[in-house]
Each structure stands twice: as C-alpha cells, then as structure tokens.
Design a protein around this motif. Structure first.
Motif, PDB file in Angstrom:
ATOM      1  N   LYS A   1       0.836  -1.205   0.000  1.00 58.42           N
ATOM      2  CA  LYS A   1       0.000   0.000   0.000  1.00 58.42           C
ATOM      3  C   LYS A   1       0.867   1.250   0.000  1.00 58.42           C
TER       4      LYS A   1
ATOM      5  N   GLU B   1       0.177   4.396   0.578  1.00 62.62           N
ATOM      6  CA  GLU B   1       0.029   5.329   1.715  1.00 62.62           C
ATOM      7  C   GLU B   1       0.773   4.823   2.943  1.00 62.62           C
ATOM      8  N   GLN B   2       0.855   3.495   3.110  1.00 64.44           N
ATOM      9  CA  GLN B   2       1.620   2.953   4.238  1.00 64.44           C
ATOM     10  C   GLN B   2       3.113   3.166   4.031  1.00 64.44           C
TER      11      GLN B   2
ATOM     12  N   MET C   1       3.911   6.990   4.778  1.00 64.96           N
ATOM     13  CA  MET C   1       3.510   7.565   6.062  1.00 64.96           C
ATOM     14  C   MET C   1       4.639   7.532   7.092  1.00 64.96           C
TER      15      MET C   1
ATOM     16  N   ARG D   1       5.954   4.734  14.356  1.00 63.60           N
ATOM     17  CA  ARG D   1       5.729   3.751  13.295  1.00 63.60           C
ATOM     18  C   ARG D   1       6.662   2.558  13.476  1.00 63.60           C
TER      19      ARG D   1
ATOM     20  N   GLU E   1       5.546  -1.340  13.864  1.00 60.46           N
ATOM     21  CA  GLU E   1       5.922  -2.304  12.814  1.00 60.46           C
ATOM     22  C   GLU E   1       6.744  -3.468  13.353  1.00 60.46           C
TER      23      GLU E   1
ATOM     24  N   ARG F   1      -2.289   4.990  16.607  1.00 58.26           N
ATOM     25  CA  ARG F   1      -2.794   5.076  15.219  1.00 58.26           C
ATOM     26  C   ARG F   1      -2.024   4.105  14.327  1.00 58.26           C
ATOM     27  N   TYR F   2      -0.694   4.078  14.506  1.00 56.96           N
ATOM     28  CA  TYR F   2       0.122   3.120  13.743  1.00 56.96           C
ATOM     29  C   TYR F   2      -0.200   1.681  14.149  1.00 56.96           C
TER      30      TYR F   2
ATOM     31  N   ARG G   1      -3.024   0.484  15.131  1.00 60.30           N
ATOM     32  CA  ARG G   1      -4.267   0.089  14.452  1.00 60.30           C
ATOM     33  C   ARG G   1      -4.004  -0.209  12.983  1.00 60.30           C
ATOM     34  N   MET G   2      -3.209   0.647  12.349  1.00 58.26           N
ATOM     35  CA  MET G   2      -2.904   0.487  10.925  1.00 58.26           C
ATOM     36  C   MET G   2      -2.236  -0.862  10.652  1.00 58.26           C
ATOM     37  N   PHE G   3      -1.341  -1.287  11.551  1.00 55.67           N
ATOM     38  CA  PHE G   3      -0.601  -2.541  11.348  1.00 55.67           C
ATOM     39  C   PHE G   3      -1.209  -3.729  12.088  1.00 55.67           C
TER      40      PHE G   3
ATOM     41  N   GLU H   1      -2.571  -3.413  17.807  1.00 57.04           N
ATOM     42  CA  GLU H   1      -3.029  -2.539  18.888  1.00 57.04           C
ATOM     43  C   GLU H   1      -2.939  -3.218  20.255  1.00 57.04           C
TER      44      GLU H   1
END
Length: 198
Positions: A116, A118-119, A122, A142, A146, A179-180, A182-184, A187
């Motif tokens: 992706k 955007e990932q 970011m 981030r 990760e 936020r990161y 959740r994205m990856f 959480e």
C-alpha cells in the motif's frame, strides 16, 4: 567564479559532499570532477558521490544514495533514531512492492516491501548523521508498531529496551503510536507493552 571553484564551494557548503546529480543542477560538466580528482581536491567514495578532504559520507548515507527509494526501518531505524545502541548487523530498509531487491543482499540489506502506497509514505522523517548528512527513516511511533507485526521476526532484545526508552521520552506521542498500531493490526500488543511501562 570558475566551474572548479563553483563545485568546491558547493561541496564545502554541503558537508564536503557532492553528487553527479548535484553537479548537473549546477550546470557543470563532469570533466570538472576529473580535474578535481587529479588535483586531489575531491575523492570518489561510491559511483556518483565525491567528498572533499574534510568531507565524510557514512555508510547509511551511501546506502541511501544507492537505494534512494528505500526508507531505513525496523531495528535499523531504532539505531538511527537513538533508541538502540546496537549498530545493525543487517540493514533493514522498506521499499514499495515491485522494487527489485536482488542486488541488495550483496549490500547486507534486508528489504521489507509494502504493497500500500500510503503505508509506504507515512511517517518518513530525516535523521542527521555524523558529518551532517541526512537519511530517510520512519518516525519512532511507526517503527515500534511495525516491529510487533506477526510476520516480521523482530529482535526483541532491541524492541523491549526501545519501548522502555520511548515510555520515558518527553517527545513521545502515544496517540500517534496507537494510530500506527491500528494500521498494522498490533493494537493489543502495543497496549500490553505500554500498559506495563506507563
């Protein structure tokens, strides 16, 4: 001002480094580099990169120049951001999916690819290296998220101290970290780490 003076002036203002790309922007012919090399005013350190006698281009800067689409990440980013004292044995860089990674093994790079766009983009920041050069690296929030991704085999001897250091950092942004997370999809893991440390 002669072309030779123009090149030396630029190099001296640029931490003693000049690249052939920058030479082109200055409107100077490559023959000037050959003259400066012969006069021992500039020295080649890698294809397309030259330094003055007082210039210094570290390995991370040189790798960034060789792989300009790569972003330093994971354990390598911990080191570059000051969250680990261990010099990376293998350099980790993140690339967009589709980037050819075959020649990277010779440079001791562990490539991580992201599908992706955007990932990939970011959280890119710049870290200053000795000598004043800048390299692209992901921000600490981030990186920490990760490192906890299940498919990435992280070195937890570096991850745990990095989380401890982050917990005491006055500049930390815990909301951004989540936020990161959740994205990856990590959480719960981040909550467990931060719950113990905060």
């Amino acid at each position: 001002m002669t072309q030779v003076e123009k090149v030396l002036r630029f190099a001296n203002q640029n931490d003693g480094i000049i690249t052939t790309k920058e030479l082109k922007k200055l409107g100077v012919g490559r023959w000037v580099l050959q003259d400066l090399e012969r006069l021992e005013k500039l020295f080649p350190v890698q294809r397309g990169i030259y330094v003055t006698k007082n210039g210094y281009a570290d390995d991370f800067f040189l790798l960034q120049q060789r792989y300009p689409k790569g972003i330093f990440s994971h354990e390598t980013a911990l080191y570059l951001l000051g969250y680990s004292d261990r010099v990376p044995i293998q350099i980790v860089m993140t690339f967009k999916q589709g980037t050819s990674t075959t020649r990277m093994k010779a440079d001791n790079i562990r490539p991580v690819t992201i599908s992706k766009n955007e990932q990939y983009e970011m959280g890119i920041i710049e870290a200053k290296r000795p000598g004043g050069t800048l390299v692209k690296v992901y921000e600490i929030e981030r990186v920490l998220a990760e490192l906890l991704k299940p498919k990435y085999d992280a070195d937890f001897e570096q991850v745990i101290p990095a989380f401890k250091r982050y917990a005491t950092d006055k500049e930390k942004d815990v909301n951004k970290l989540f936020r990161y997370a959740r994205m990856f999809g990590v959480e719960e893991k981040v909550r467990n780490y931060m719950g113990v440390l905060l």
